[in-house]
Design an enzyme around this catalytic site. Sequence first.
Site, PDB file in Angstrom:
ATOM      1  N   LEU A   1      -7.158   3.719  11.952  1.00  0.00           N
ATOM      2  CA  LEU A   1      -7.728   2.526  12.582  1.00  0.00           C
ATOM      3  C   LEU A   1      -6.960   2.178  13.850  1.00  0.00           C
ATOM      4  O   LEU A   1      -7.550   1.817  14.870  1.00  0.00           O
ATOM      5  CB  LEU A   1      -7.695   1.360  11.598  1.00  0.00           C
ATOM      6  CG  LEU A   1      -8.331   0.053  12.049  1.00  0.00           C
ATOM      7  CD1 LEU A   1      -9.830   0.241  12.305  1.00  0.00           C
ATOM      8  CD2 LEU A   1      -8.115  -1.038  11.000  1.00  0.00           C
TER       9      LEU A   1
ATOM     10  N   GLN B   1       4.774  10.918   5.630  1.00  0.00           N
ATOM     11  CA  GLN B   1       5.976  11.671   5.280  1.00  0.00           C
ATOM     12  C   GLN B   1       5.837  13.112   5.766  1.00  0.00           C
ATOM     13  O   GLN B   1       4.879  13.804   5.392  1.00  0.00           O
ATOM     14  CB  GLN B   1       6.204  11.653   3.767  1.00  0.00           C
ATOM     15  CG  GLN B   1       6.384  10.261   3.201  1.00  0.00           C
ATOM     16  CD  GLN B   1       6.589  10.257   1.703  1.00  0.00           C
ATOM     17  OE1 GLN B   1       6.644  11.305   1.065  1.00  0.00           O
ATOM     18  NE2 GLN B   1       6.694   9.075   1.114  1.00  0.00           N
TER      19      GLN B   1
ATOM     20  N   ASP C   1       0.825  -1.209   0.000  1.00  0.00           N
ATOM     21  CA  ASP C   1       0.000   0.000   0.000  1.00  0.00           C
ATOM     22  C   ASP C   1       0.862   1.263   0.000  1.00  0.00           C
ATOM     23  O   ASP C   1       0.468   2.290  -0.547  1.00  0.00           O
ATOM     24  CB  ASP C   1      -0.932   0.000   1.219  1.00  0.00           C
ATOM     25  CG  ASP C   1      -2.081  -0.987   1.050  1.00  0.00           C
ATOM     26  OD1 ASP C   1      -2.324  -1.427  -0.086  1.00  0.00           O
ATOM     27  OD2 ASP C   1      -2.734  -1.315   2.064  1.00  0.00           O
ATOM     28  N   GLY C   2       2.054   1.189   0.621  1.00  0.00           N
ATOM     29  CA  GLY C   2       2.947   2.349   0.603  1.00  0.00           C
ATOM     30  C   GLY C   2       3.358   2.722  -0.811  1.00  0.00           C
ATOM     31  O   GLY C   2       3.433   3.899  -1.160  1.00  0.00           O
TER      32      GLY C   2
ATOM     33  N   TYR D   1      -3.566   4.211   9.542  1.00  0.00           N
ATOM     34  CA  TYR D   1      -3.147   4.739  10.842  1.00  0.00           C
ATOM     35  C   TYR D   1      -4.350   5.122  11.706  1.00  0.00           C
ATOM     36  O   TYR D   1      -4.348   4.911  12.926  1.00  0.00           O
ATOM     37  CB  TYR D   1      -2.244   5.946  10.603  1.00  0.00           C
ATOM     38  CG  TYR D   1      -1.505   6.455  11.813  1.00  0.00           C
ATOM     39  CD1 TYR D   1      -1.154   5.617  12.862  1.00  0.00           C
ATOM     40  CD2 TYR D   1      -1.119   7.797  11.891  1.00  0.00           C
ATOM     41  CE1 TYR D   1      -0.460   6.089  13.958  1.00  0.00           C
ATOM     42  CE2 TYR D   1      -0.419   8.281  12.982  1.00  0.00           C
ATOM     43  CZ  TYR D   1      -0.100   7.432  14.017  1.00  0.00           C
ATOM     44  OH  TYR D   1       0.589   7.914  15.099  1.00  0.00           O
TER      45      TYR D   1
ATOM     46  N   THR E   1      -8.636   2.581   7.167  1.00  0.00           N
ATOM     47  CA  THR E   1      -8.124   1.235   7.467  1.00  0.00           C
ATOM     48  C   THR E   1      -6.616   1.261   7.675  1.00  0.00           C
ATOM     49  O   THR E   1      -5.979   0.197   7.685  1.00  0.00           O
ATOM     50  CB  THR E   1      -8.480   0.259   6.328  1.00  0.00           C
ATOM     51  OG1 THR E   1      -8.021   0.783   5.078  1.00  0.00           O
ATOM     52  CG2 THR E   1      -9.976   0.020   6.271  1.00  0.00           C
TER      53      THR E   1
END
Length: 293
Positions: free
Chosen positions: A191, A247, A72-73, A189, A187
């Site tokens: 979460l 970031q 996902d990143g 951070y 869904t």
Amino acid sequence: MTSFKNIGLIGRLGSARAVDTLKRLVRYLDKRGLHVIIEDRTATVLLDHGQQEASRDRLGEICDLVIVVGGDGSMLGAARALCLSGTPVLGINRGRLGFLTDVSPDEMEVKVGEVLDGHFEIEERFLLDAQVYRNDMPVGDGDALNDVVVHPGKAVRMIEFELFIDGQFVYSQRSDGLIIATPTGTTAYALSGGGPIVHPGIDAITLVPMFPHTLSSRPIVVGGGSEIRIHIGETNEAYPHVSCDGQTRVVSKPDDILYVRRKPQRLKLVHPFGHNFYEVCRSKLGWSSRLGA
């Protein structure tokens, strides 16, 4: 058949598994007679690939479809660059959870083939724009598919701020910060911070306090068109950081103002037919299956 002729590839750097999957993908696309353009940073791990190279921003201008191989990143970084061009993006999971990169490497050729044959659906996801002002002058900005977070940085101390929504005062707060999340980011951070899961089809922004210094502080869900304004407290000893998708983009100072709004452009996320958000949640979050199943 679709009009996908020019296919861009972006891969997760530092992952041998992602490199292997990229090589397989290049071979598959070559066999189908498609024009492959590899992001220049990704090309550094694909020696002698023999394909055209282009910057990430350029991919959005010249490609009909971009495929991201990673987690996902990797998709977050691609989304911020490609939403401006409106280029559809398909994700192949070579990370951990894979909420956004939902195609398994084991079925890559089958699922990518389905998409190339026109059997797919497009889901639009909105992003957030963040701008920090100091003495009425802009000092930094950023955008995020998941979240904009105000936090104390490396300092282990609370920060103080005031929250306004659409110009209306909401509260003053002392906490470890605030997570401002899109439905996509609920869904992630947010979460972990105790926020709700919001279906990606809902036009909403979620605000999740981080360890607030009051038991009555709870997450708030507001309309996606809302303007979020955060006034950094003048008495802060720490200089709060403003991060976009993890970031840091700006290190704010006391009395700075942070504005967060929905970005006009949207990410076009491609899914093979049959994509189901709740099935993804069951798989990734370990929810129970139906009784007797």
